[in-house]
Design an enzyme around this catalytic site. Structure first.
Site, PDB file in Angstrom:
ATOM      1  N   LYS A  80       0.840  -1.195   0.000  1.00  0.00           N
ATOM      2  CA  LYS A  80       0.000   0.000   0.000  1.00  0.00           C
ATOM      3  C   LYS A  80       0.881   1.254   0.000  1.00  0.00           C
ATOM      4  CE  LYS A  80      -3.912   1.769   2.804  1.00  0.00           C
ATOM      5  NZ  LYS A  80      -4.735   1.431   3.997  1.00  0.00           N
ATOM      6  N   SER A 155      -9.391   1.442   3.237  1.00  0.00           N
ATOM      7  CA  SER A 155      -8.595   2.296   2.355  1.00  0.00           C
ATOM      8  C   SER A 155      -7.575   1.515   1.515  1.00  0.00           C
ATOM      9  CB  SER A 155      -7.846   3.356   3.183  1.00  0.00           C
ATOM     10  OG  SER A 155      -6.980   2.763   4.132  1.00  0.00           O
ATOM     11  N   SER A 179      -9.704  -0.988   7.148  1.00  0.00           N
ATOM     12  CA  SER A 179      -9.094  -0.764   5.830  1.00  0.00           C
ATOM     13  C   SER A 179      -8.412  -1.971   5.210  1.00  0.00           C
ATOM     14  CB  SER A 179      -8.096   0.397   5.907  1.00  0.00           C
ATOM     15  OG  SER A 179      -8.781   1.611   6.091  1.00  0.00           O
TER      16      SER A 179
END
Length: 442
Positions: A80, A155, A179
């Site tokens: 990420k 996210s 997330s």
């Protein structure tokens, strides 16, 4: 080679160990697929081919010498875009951090690299990780693997889709309010939310440090166990022989079953039936005190987020996606006293929850109460964005405010997941329960 990108991380690692898969060819297969995939640029913010091939070359040498560092040595994964990568921009999905290039890898990335994981690149995410939807018109919005017109969940949106679309064998994301688990759920993956404080957050762009955690998004529980172990630089728990016979689960009824959409409701009921058929006892559990920190979530999350980012946002507010900026700005209204009192109420509620759930092996709930919303509708209707985002994060947030470690598993109903929650620092036991549940759900 064409099948390698659809195999589990553990299967790839086994192939490398047997000499059937060359790590360099494997890395190149993923890089080639990313380059030509129509969603490649909506999933990856940056690809790091030089790094990936150099790390794969080193893995090839270790495999040839019989010195592999872990079962996943040579397996390509994505990261990420909030994990610092030396010499490569790490911007956390926000123009606020445009051009931010760290000098060193985050310690968790250093550890994973030392265990042999190959870094393919950085994946898109919700801006500064402050949304469960995965909608990011500032950088890119990956779609759900089950609906090209819907969001992927956030996210860690690019993290989940990198695995779901076969552009990484596993992904590393972060979870502050859901997330890791929401995008795993909406893309039919296994996602592990680790205990707060278990994995170092140094070199990880923060959102709310009191809740931020690091965890893997994978195809299988075994993949999650091995990837988690690599992040910690240790051996993974032994999942062999895991069984649900004699296990006692609590079906949480407080908050998490309210307003379930039809598909998640059906998936949850069917999943519990399968666990019971595999030998588990399931008992309803109501803990009203959970509602206290859930009601305080606006204080707990936005106060921390604004303390972290307020000055940066005020210096350049117009570059942000307005719904994300407004969520940060909501933290302006709270005082330090407001935050500390909310934190004390949360800790008191945790004590009650732990006592109430102590007689169970784990606590169960639907991972998300809804399905991935359509991208166009979220962009066009501001109020819908707000209400759907809050609903999306509701169930997963229980695990964050209660401080649990949590695993989400696919149920077999598209974009519907089952969450299994255990007390803090019990990830290895959770993964064994998850392996048994995975068999039952399959």
């Amino acid at each position: 080679m064409s099948d390698w990108t659809e195999m589990s991380a553990v299967e790839l690692g086994q192939g490398i160990g047997k000499g059937e898969i060359d790590p360099v060819a494997l890395a190149q297969a993923f890089l080639d697929k990313i380059a030509v995939h129509p969603l490649g640029s909506r999933i990856y913010s940056r690809v790091t081919p030089e790094r990936a091939l150099a790390e794969a070359e080193a893995a090839r040498g270790r495999a040839a010498a019989g010195q592999r560092r872990s079962p996943l040595d040579g397996v390509p994964v994505s990261w990420k875009d909030l994990f610092d990568t030396a010499g490569v921009a790490t911007e956390a999905g926000s123009k606020l951090l445009e051009g931010r290039v760290p000098d060193a890898d985050a310690p968790v990335l250093q550890t994973a690299t030392a265990m042999g994981l190959v870094c393919l690149g950085k994946t898109h995410m919700s801006e500064l990780a402050f949304s469960g939807l995965g909608l990011n018109p500032v950088t890119a919005t990956p779609p759900s693997v089950n609906d090209p017109e819907a969001v992927a969940g956030g996210s860690s949106s690019g993290a989940a889709t990198s695995v779901a679309f076969g552009l990484a064998a596993a992904a590393i994301g972060s979870d502050t309010g859901g997330s890791v688990r929401i995008p795993s759920c909406w893309n039919d993956l296994v996602g592990l939310k680790t205990t707060s404080g278990r994995i170092s957050l140094d070199g990880v762009v923060p959102l709310a440090k009191g809740f931020d955690t690091v965890g893997p998004l994978c195809r299988t529980v075994e993949d999650a166990a091995q990837t988690f172990a690599a992040l910690e630089g240790r051996e993974a728990p032994d999942l062999r022989g895991a069984s649900l016979v004699g296990k006692r689960f609590a079906r949480l009824t407080t908050i998490v079953l309210d307003d379930l959409r039809p598909e998640p409701a059906r998936a949850h009921a069917e999943a519990l039936d399968k666990l019971a058929a595999a030998g588990a006892e399931i008992v309803d559990l109501d803990v009203p005190e959970i509602g206290i920190p859930m009601a305080d979530a606006g204080v707990l999350y936005t106060a921390e987020a604004w303390a972290e980012w307020g000055e940066t946002i005020e210096a350049n507010p117009d570059v942000m996606f307005p719904p994300i900026r407004e969520r940060f700005e909501a933290g302006r209204q709270f005082t330090g006293a407001d935050y500390l009192r909310a934190w004390e109420r949360m800790m008191a509620a945790r004590d009650v929850y732990y006592a109430a759930s102590a007689g169970f092996d784990a606590v169960l709930c639907p991972t998300a109460p809804n399905l991935p919303p359509k991208i166009d509708k979220l962009m066009e209707q501001g109020e819908y964005y707000v209400t759907e985002n809050l609903l999306t994060l509701r169930n997963t947030r229980v695990g964050n405010v209660m401080g649990t470690c949590t695993l989400t598993l696919p149920t077999g109903v598209p974009s519907c997941g089952l969450s299994i929650m255990c007390p803090p620092m019990q990830e290895d036991r959770l993964l064994r329960l998850g392996a048994a549940a995975e068999q039952a759900l399959a």
